[in-house]
Structures are given as C-alpha cells and as structure tokens.
Design an enzyme around this catalytic site. Sequence first.
Site, short mmCIF file in Angstrom:
data_model
loop_
_atom_site.label_atom_id
_atom_site.label_comp_id
_atom_site.label_asym_id
_atom_site.label_seq_id
_atom_site.Cartn_x
_atom_site.Cartn_y
_atom_site.Cartn_z
N LYS A 206 0.84 -1.20 0.00
CA LYS A 206 0.00 0.00 0.00
C LYS A 206 0.88 1.25 0.00
O LYS A 206 0.68 2.16 -0.80
CB LYS A 206 -0.90 -0.03 1.24
CG LYS A 206 -1.82 1.15 1.35
CD LYS A 206 -2.72 1.02 2.56
CE LYS A 206 -3.38 2.34 2.88
NZ LYS A 206 -4.18 2.29 4.10
N GLU A 212 11.12 -4.44 3.54
CA GLU A 212 11.20 -5.86 3.15
C GLU A 212 10.72 -6.02 1.70
O GLU A 212 11.38 -6.66 0.88
CB GLU A 212 10.29 -6.71 4.05
CG GLU A 212 10.72 -6.84 5.50
CD GLU A 212 10.12 -5.77 6.39
OE1 GLU A 212 9.78 -4.68 5.87
OE2 GLU A 212 9.99 -6.04 7.60
N GLY A 265 -4.35 -1.99 5.54
CA GLY A 265 -3.59 -3.13 5.01
C GLY A 265 -4.18 -4.47 5.40
O GLY A 265 -4.38 -5.36 4.57
N ARG A 266 -4.51 -4.63 6.69
CA ARG A 266 -5.00 -5.94 7.16
C ARG A 266 -6.45 -6.20 6.78
O ARG A 266 -7.00 -7.25 7.09
CB ARG A 266 -4.77 -6.09 8.67
CG ARG A 266 -5.33 -4.95 9.51
CD ARG A 266 -4.80 -4.99 10.94
NE ARG A 266 -5.19 -3.80 11.70
CZ ARG A 266 -4.53 -2.65 11.68
NH1 ARG A 266 -3.44 -2.52 10.93
NH2 ARG A 266 -4.94 -1.63 12.40
N GLU A 351 -2.78 -6.35 15.60
CA GLU A 351 -2.36 -5.06 15.06
C GLU A 351 -3.51 -4.05 15.20
O GLU A 351 -3.29 -2.85 15.31
CB GLU A 351 -1.92 -5.20 13.59
CG GLU A 351 -1.07 -4.01 13.15
CD GLU A 351 -0.45 -4.18 11.77
OE1 GLU A 351 -1.16 -4.00 10.77
OE2 GLU A 351 0.76 -4.48 11.67
N HIS A 382 -1.58 -32.49 20.06
CA HIS A 382 -0.38 -33.23 20.46
C HIS A 382 0.78 -32.29 20.76
O HIS A 382 1.93 -32.71 20.80
CB HIS A 382 -0.01 -34.24 19.37
CG HIS A 382 -1.13 -35.20 19.08
ND1 HIS A 382 -1.31 -36.34 19.82
CD2 HIS A 382 -2.15 -35.13 18.20
CE1 HIS A 382 -2.40 -36.97 19.38
NE2 HIS A 382 -2.94 -36.26 18.40
N LYS A 490 10.78 -0.03 12.89
CA LYS A 490 11.18 0.14 11.48
C LYS A 490 12.26 1.22 11.37
O LYS A 490 13.24 1.07 10.66
CB LYS A 490 9.97 0.60 10.65
CG LYS A 490 8.90 -0.43 10.41
CD LYS A 490 7.86 0.15 9.46
CE LYS A 490 6.59 -0.65 9.42
NZ LYS A 490 5.53 -0.03 8.65
O1 F6P Z 1 4.22 -3.19 9.61
C1 F6P Z 1 2.92 -2.76 9.62
C2 F6P Z 1 2.31 -2.57 8.26
O2 F6P Z 1 2.19 -1.21 8.04
C3 F6P Z 1 0.98 -3.29 8.20
O3 F6P Z 1 -0.05 -2.59 8.77
C4 F6P Z 1 0.83 -3.53 6.74
O4 F6P Z 1 -0.12 -4.51 6.47
C5 F6P Z 1 2.24 -3.93 6.37
O5 F6P Z 1 3.06 -3.13 7.20
C6 F6P Z 1 2.61 -3.75 4.92
O6 F6P Z 1 2.46 -2.44 4.50
P1 F6P Z 1 2.51 -2.06 2.97
O7 F6P Z 1 1.37 -2.71 2.29
O8 F6P Z 1 2.41 -0.56 2.95
O9 F6P Z 1 3.83 -2.54 2.41
#
Ligand code: F6P
Length: 525
Positions: A206, A212, A265-266, A351, A382, A490
């Site tokens: 987003k 990452e 995002g979630r 979150e 188990h 971050k």
């Molecule tokens: O680390 C938190 C976060 O901002 C989440 O809320 C989100 O889903 C994820 O990182 C990924 O964010 P993006 O879609 O902006 O890469």
Amino acid sequence: MSKTKKSVIHEQLSSHHAAMKNIRLRDLFMHDPQRGKTYTQHFGGLYIDLSKNIISNETLPLLNKFAKVSGIEASIKAMFAGEKINNTEDRAVLHTALRSMPEQQLELDNKEIISQVHAELDKVQNFVTRIHSKNHRGWTNKPIDTFVNIGIGGSDLGPKMIVAALEEYRQGETRSFFISNIDYEAIDSVQKKIDPETTLFIIASKSFNTIETLTNAETLKTWMLASGCNDISKHFVAVSNNLEATGSFGIKPENVFTLWDWVGGRFSLWSAIGLPIALAIGYDNFKALLAGAHELDEHFSHAPLEKNIPVTLALIDYWYARFFDAPTHAFIPYDESLKLLPDYLSQLFMESNGKSTDINGHIVDYKTMPITWGSVGTNSQHSFFQLLHQGTHLVPIDFLAPLRKKGDQKHHALLLANCLAQSQALMQGESSTDPNRHIVGNKPSTTILYTELTPTILGSLIAMYEHRTFVQGLLWNINPFDQWGVELGKKLAVDIYDVLEGKKTGDNLDSSTQNLIDLYHNYHH
Ligand code: F6P
C-alpha cells in the site's frame, strides 16, 4: 458525580461476573437440555455454537445493553457511511465498499467511490483473463504459469491464507508463491522452484515504502534481468496507493492496481491486493469470495445487536478479557485448508486492538486485546493442548471445522470427532482422586462449523472476523484502524543497518545493542 449509563451497566456486568465465575458449564448443560440449540446462531453456511461459553440467559442481554449504551449501532453506521472513524490518521474505513454491489453509491470527499472500486475490479478481471487465456505472455512469449506475491503483513497474510484455503479451486496448471521475509532464504527457496520466463511478480505494498517488500522486489528484478529478461513490464505488476514510488521502481502506470487510503492493510484482501487470489482461483471465484463478505456486511449493518453475530462474538471476547482476565485467545481450525488462518487473525486482531490509548488520547486503565494465537487441529492436540486442559490460564478458543469435506470420509469423520471431543473435554473435564489426572473442565469455547469451505462461505467467515475486530475496538474505546506501534522498530532498523554496514557509528546506543553489533562485526571484517 452521577454515573453514566455505561458505568452502571459495567457494574452490573461486574456483579454478574462475580456470580458466573463459580458456575459450572456442565451444570448449565444439565439444567437446559436445549442449550446447544438455543445458543447456536446460523448465517449462510456458518453455524456458530456459543453454548460452551460461560454465559447464562442473563449474560448476553446484559452485554447487549452494554453494547447499546456504548453506541455500537451508531459506530457501525458511521463506518459504512464513510465517516473518518480512523481518527488518528483522519481516514475513512471502507473495506466494506470493496465488496459492495455495483448499483450501490457512496461519496467520500465529494468523490463517488463504488464506481472506482468496480472499475478497479474490472481491471483485475481483464488482467486475470489475459493471463489465463495466455494473451499476456513473458518476454520469451511463453505463457505465465507462476505467480509470486512480494508483500508483507496485510499485503501478504490475507491473500496467502485465502489461496491456501481455496487451493481446490485453482484454475489451470498454475502455481503461487508468497515472499514476505527480508531473509534472503525466502527468495532463494522460491527462486529454485520457478522459471523466470513464465513467472509474474506482484509487488503488493500500500505504501510502497516497506523495506522488506522493496528490497525483495529489487533483488528479484535484478535476478530477472540477469536471467535475460528484456521486458520487465511483462513480469512485474504492482498494487499500491503510491503511484510515484511504483513509477520510480519502473512499473508502468497501466501495470499498477490501485489501493485507496481508506482501506487498511489488514483489511485489504478484497481489493487488488487480492490479485494473487484471483489469479490462482479465477475471477469468478474471487467475486464469490467478495459476495460472501458482502452478505455478512449486510447482516452486520442491519441485524439488531442481539442477533448480530460479529457483535455477539466481540461481546463475549470482551466478557472474557475484561472480567475473567483471559490473557489470550486461541483459534484452532480443524481444517488443513485453514492452516494459515491463525497467522492471518494474529495480525487482524493484534495489530488492530493491541493498543493502550483510547479514542480520546487517554491511556486506558484496563486490559485490551488478548494475545491471539493458534494452530491447526488435530496437530495442536499433540503439542499445546495439555496447557489448555490442565494449565493455569483461562484460554477461550474458537474451534472451526467443515461439515463436508472432499476426500476420504473416514478421515473427515475422525477430524470432526476430534474437534468436537476437544471442546467437550475442555467443557466437562473429568474427576479423579489422583490430582495429576483430575481435569477441572469449565474451559470455554465457541465452535464454528461451516457446510464446506467454498469461496462464498470463506468470504463470510473472514468478514465476520473483521467486524468482530471492529466491535472489540469499540468496546475497548480504542481505534482499531491505526498501527503506530510498529513504526519505531522500522525506524531503528534503518539506523542499525547503517551501523552494521559501517556507514556510521552507533553513538548513544545502549550497551546490549552495541555489544550485539560488535559480535556481528567480529564475524564480518
Ligand atoms: O508493519 C505494519 C504494516 O504497516 C501493516 O499494517 C501492513 O499490512 C504492512 O506493514 C505492509 O504495509 P505495505 O502494504 O504498505 O507494504
């Protein structure tokens, strides 16, 4: 000072809890032979059995009163109407618009958004059709048969969970992979299995600002170029709210799918973030997933509080967290297809509601979201079920299982038998004169059975969890739609990376972090 209606009902709940904490679930069942039926709610293909919760015929009416005076009905309306209920980011919360019907209308900041949503869905449909009909091909003119999603958090967990859940619906001879971790091993293990000539990468972010995702995308772009790819535009598309950044990465605007700032995002798997889902199971099945979520939205926005399933579930969550001090909540799907559900729900719940500041900016003096966790049944029986049966914590559980499942029916009956046996054992316990063998019981759970895991039913199930999350936040009086807590780590990672790389010295670092950095440097001269 006169008490508010809310605090009066809260006190009543507190007194009710004092009575209920000594009640035995098995006695409730003995006194009411209809309890199982009475406490089972039904929606579409979902059956939600609440009867093994520590609730009497006084509990839900009182909790519903509490919901009423907490203004839950008005807040639900405000969300669907596009009011900016995400107050710390001044944003509307409209994931429900993503699964709206095309004839609906909704204006946000003087712009009609339902038509935008459907235009973007059309773009997803066209793209999926071009891939499936082999019109969109790779740089050597071979058809695309492999989809690699590069994203993390909400840009990974939802689509990955749904693709795994609906594998049975996969279209054609295709394969899907998800790369999220910055650990190079995550890329390496996928690279070994894919053919660059037939692979499509979806960069899902987003913000298009997530280290990452951007690092992984850059590494894979370099790999594609090194593999001989002379037309990256055939192999990379993006889903983002940041057109400038996707442009700088080298993605053409026609290859960018939009995600709006009013989609968290979630909560985004219903948008173009769901592109890996539509590519894997086909656009029609993706639409069926959205339709299932829409049906649940209709229920959530119209059903009275006492018949509203997400509201009832959230109220019971509140009951355990606030009055029984339950520190965690477990989710146990007895369905291999839902093995990624607990991970997905961890982000959704924690979150969203892992907060200690209320909607007015005050620090709360009560516990909010319990830790959510879980794993697939029967495997978890188990591993950690011993603690659930005889440990010292109260752990409310959601059990999930399909009524029908393809494959060997002996396996399915045994799967379901185990699911039902666990909730029964947790509820009733077993007396023994040997304290080591004595099982107290009285451990609450909710059992969610679904007729079978179709896209529509899965859509309803996930929307039910989304709305449960929202109502929990309302009950705790917190904003479930921001996530400021994740920012600090971050930021510090960027600084520490520079120190690890020798680009700067770690002035003012605490001695633990400095020592750990020194250890790294000892191995990287
Ligand atoms: O680390 C938190 C976060 O901002 C989440 O809320 C989100 O889903 C994820 O990182 C990924 O964010 P993006 O879609 O902006 O890469």
